[in-house]
Write an enzyme that holds these catalytic residues in place. Structure first.
Site, PDB file in Angstrom:
ATOM      1  N   GLU A 298       6.865   1.311  20.638  1.00  0.00           N
ATOM      2  CA  GLU A 298       6.595   0.329  19.589  1.00  0.00           C
ATOM      3  C   GLU A 298       5.140   0.462  19.146  1.00  0.00           C
ATOM      4  O   GLU A 298       4.254   0.698  19.966  1.00  0.00           O
ATOM      5  CB  GLU A 298       6.849  -1.076  20.144  1.00  0.00           C
ATOM      6  N   LYS A 361      13.843  -4.760  14.326  1.00  0.00           N
ATOM      7  CA  LYS A 361      13.841  -5.738  15.415  1.00  0.00           C
ATOM      8  C   LYS A 361      14.486  -7.040  14.970  1.00  0.00           C
ATOM      9  O   LYS A 361      14.112  -7.631  13.963  1.00  0.00           O
ATOM     10  CB  LYS A 361      12.394  -5.990  15.876  1.00  0.00           C
ATOM     11  N   CYS A 412      10.546  -4.240  22.643  1.00  0.00           N
ATOM     12  CA  CYS A 412       9.679  -5.126  23.417  1.00  0.00           C
ATOM     13  C   CYS A 412      10.453  -6.254  24.079  1.00  0.00           C
ATOM     14  O   CYS A 412      11.371  -5.999  24.857  1.00  0.00           O
ATOM     15  CB  CYS A 412       8.555  -5.662  22.521  1.00  0.00           C
TER      16      CYS A 412
END
Length: 537
Positions: A298, A361, A412
């Site tokens: 990321e 995301k 994440c």
């Protein structure tokens, strides 16, 4: 000679039928100390400490401290446990943002344990009336608390679930049957068995004439042993598909840790490009195996490579050099003015970005990637204006198809959310990928995140990997073993051949059903206690 009659001992049938007097609640100063100890025991179960057997001890201490207490006292004791757990567990959130976000987040999470303390105090009449249900009631209340905390507010924050502290425990294997909720339930049931055994021991000491007092104590101990050893019998890993894939993780590192890594965007991108080109040279020299795929973390390109030709050219140079696709962690502008997207973007050699294989995301972090109720939040802290552009949530699961393997990509903190990972596996993912940026945190946060990756690999019977900008990166087998883990705040490239698996574990097939059933039992326990509380006496 007359033999005197032997004395005859008589038993009062009324006294024999009378149950031993109930123990009073633990004295408040002792209960307060137990609540603090409960939080610290739970804390030590998580990485970087990893003393997983202390998690049931923490559960038991909190259950004992709140048993037969008034609801207000139960809330206070639960809150104390929550602060003792979450304040140090989440200390990494204050490294570069100041104390306020850390304090607010810790207090919010502690509030859910305050609710658990209320619930534990509330069900006291139920477990007094039916002592054998105490361990199960303890288990379902913990699952119910986590189900609520994982979803509220703003989509919840599942960090600190009991299941995420069991990465080296036999109980981790239960994730293959019922995911994180079943692991949490097993940990809390173990704690319930401990508190029930301890409570009975104390009661037996008060009533030394009690017959066969050791039976329930021995039974509780045997149940703990059966639970732990039984978990070892759970089969792990999907069936091997016969295929394999060689993957390279590039951990390019950043010039400086902290939030200012965003000001170093070109340097971070260059680090990952240069490390990949070096890998290509090592492959050409025969020093490294040829990968089928390269994974960048990321934020490896915070410069939008779709709009910045120079950034796109740098990534193309890396992909062309290594000769295989790169999964790039990129920040993309749009779709509207003032909006951005956190993406996993497949970049192919020769042709560049493949917009058909793009994951956005789905769960941006509130107050970090977007600011809900910005005007109100600004009155609490002007730090929220560090987030100048709100990240827009994606809508599709992170199923990314490469020529060699189908990826299940999450970004994440998304690894902490059950449904976001499961959706990729039901969508066909053969390899779980977690792209993350730990440059604003520390090694404790990275290791806590890697523990979640281990649970997900076991839960879905898939190999997995975590790729971080600064560490910890590494590979995880479907039975939860970590290999090639990198150091923190260092540059590293690791390459590994992974055996692919197919089929679905029971946990993948049934999804959130275990959590729904266990949370439903928690509601039933609360309702049953309410009925008993209405009865006189």
């Amino acid at each position: 000679m007359t033999v005197p009659d032997s004395p005859v001992t008589t038993v009062d049938p009324v006294a024999a039928a009378t149950p031993p007097p109930r123990l009073s609640p633990v004295r408040l100063p002792v209960a307060l100390a137990m609540a603090v100890a409960a939080g610290l025991a739970l804390l030590l179960a998580f990485p970087p400490y990893g003393w997983w057997p202390l998690a049931p001890v923490g559960v038991a201490l909190l259950a004992a401290a709140t048993h037969r207490r008034r609801l207000r006292a139960g809330a206070g004791l639960g809150f104390v446990t929550g602060v003792a757990l979450f304040a140090p567990l989440l200390a990494w959130t204050n490294l570069h943002t100041g104390y306020l976000p850390w304090v607010l987040l810790s207090l919010l999470q502690a509030g859910y344990l305050a609710l658990l303390g209320v619930a534990t105090a509330w069900v006291s009449p139920l477990v007094d009336r039916f002592p054998p249900v105490w361990p199960v009631v303890t288990g379902v209340l913990w699952v119910g608390q986590e189900a609520l905390r994982d979803r509220t507010p703003f989509g919840g924050f599942p960090w600190g679930r009991l299941a995420f502290g069991q990465d080296d425990s036999p109980l981790l294997r239960l994730a293959a049957l019922g995911g994180a909720p079943l692991v949490t339930f097993a940990v809390a049931v173990t704690g319930g068995l401990l508190v029930a055994a301890g409570w009975w021991l104390v009661q037996a000491r008060r009533q030394p004439t009690a017959a066969r007092w050791w039976v329930p104590v021995a039974g509780a101990g045997a149940a703990v042993v059966v639970l732990l050893t039984g978990a070892l019998l759970v089969p792990l890993g999907g069936s091997a598909s016969g295929g394999s894939v060689t993957v390279a993780i590039v951990q390019g590192n950043v010039p400086r840790l902290g939030l200012d890594f965003n000001a170093q965007r070109q340097a971070v991108l260059d680090n990952h490009v240069d490390a990949t080109i070096e890998l290509a040279a090592q492959v050409a020299a025969g020093a490294r195996p040829q990968p089928d795929l390269v994974v960048w973390p990321e934020n490896s390109s915070d410069i939008d490579p779709l709009r910045n030709p120079a950034a796109g050219a740098r990534i193309s140079a890396a992909a062309d050099a290594v000769g295989v696709p790169i999964l790039v962690g990129a920040v993309l502008s749009g779709p509207e003015q003032g909006q951005v997207r956190n993406a996993g973007l497949l970049w192919r050699p020769g042709t560049g970005p493949d917009l058909e294989q793009l994951y956005i995301k789905r769960h941006p972090v509130p107050f970090a990637e977007y600011v809900p109720m910005r005007d109100i939040a600004r009155m609490v802290s002007k730090q929220v204006d560090r987030v100048r552009a709100d990240f827009v949530a994606g809508t599709a699961p992170g199923v990314v198809r490469t020529p060699a393997v189908v990826l299940g990509d999450v970004i994440c903190f998304e690894v902490a959310y059950d449904g976001l990972v499961r959706d990729t596996v039901t969508g066909g993912a053969q390899l779980l990928v977690v792209q993350t940026n730990n440059a604003t945190f520390d090694v404790a946060e990275a290791r806590q995140q890697l523990a979640m990756v281990r649970l997900r690999a076991v839960e879905h019977g898939r190999p997995a990997l975590m790729a971080s900008t600064v560490g910890v990166s590494g590979f995880v087998t479907p039975d939860g073993r970590v290999s090639d883990a990198t150091g923190f705040n260092t540059r590293a490239v690791v390459v590994r051949q992974l055996t692919l698996t197919e089929g679905r574990t029971l946990a993948t097939r049934i999804g959130m059903l275990p959590e729904v059933l266990l949370a439903g039992l928690a509601v039933a326990a609360l309702a049953g206690a309410a009925v008993l509380r209405r009865r006189p006496g």
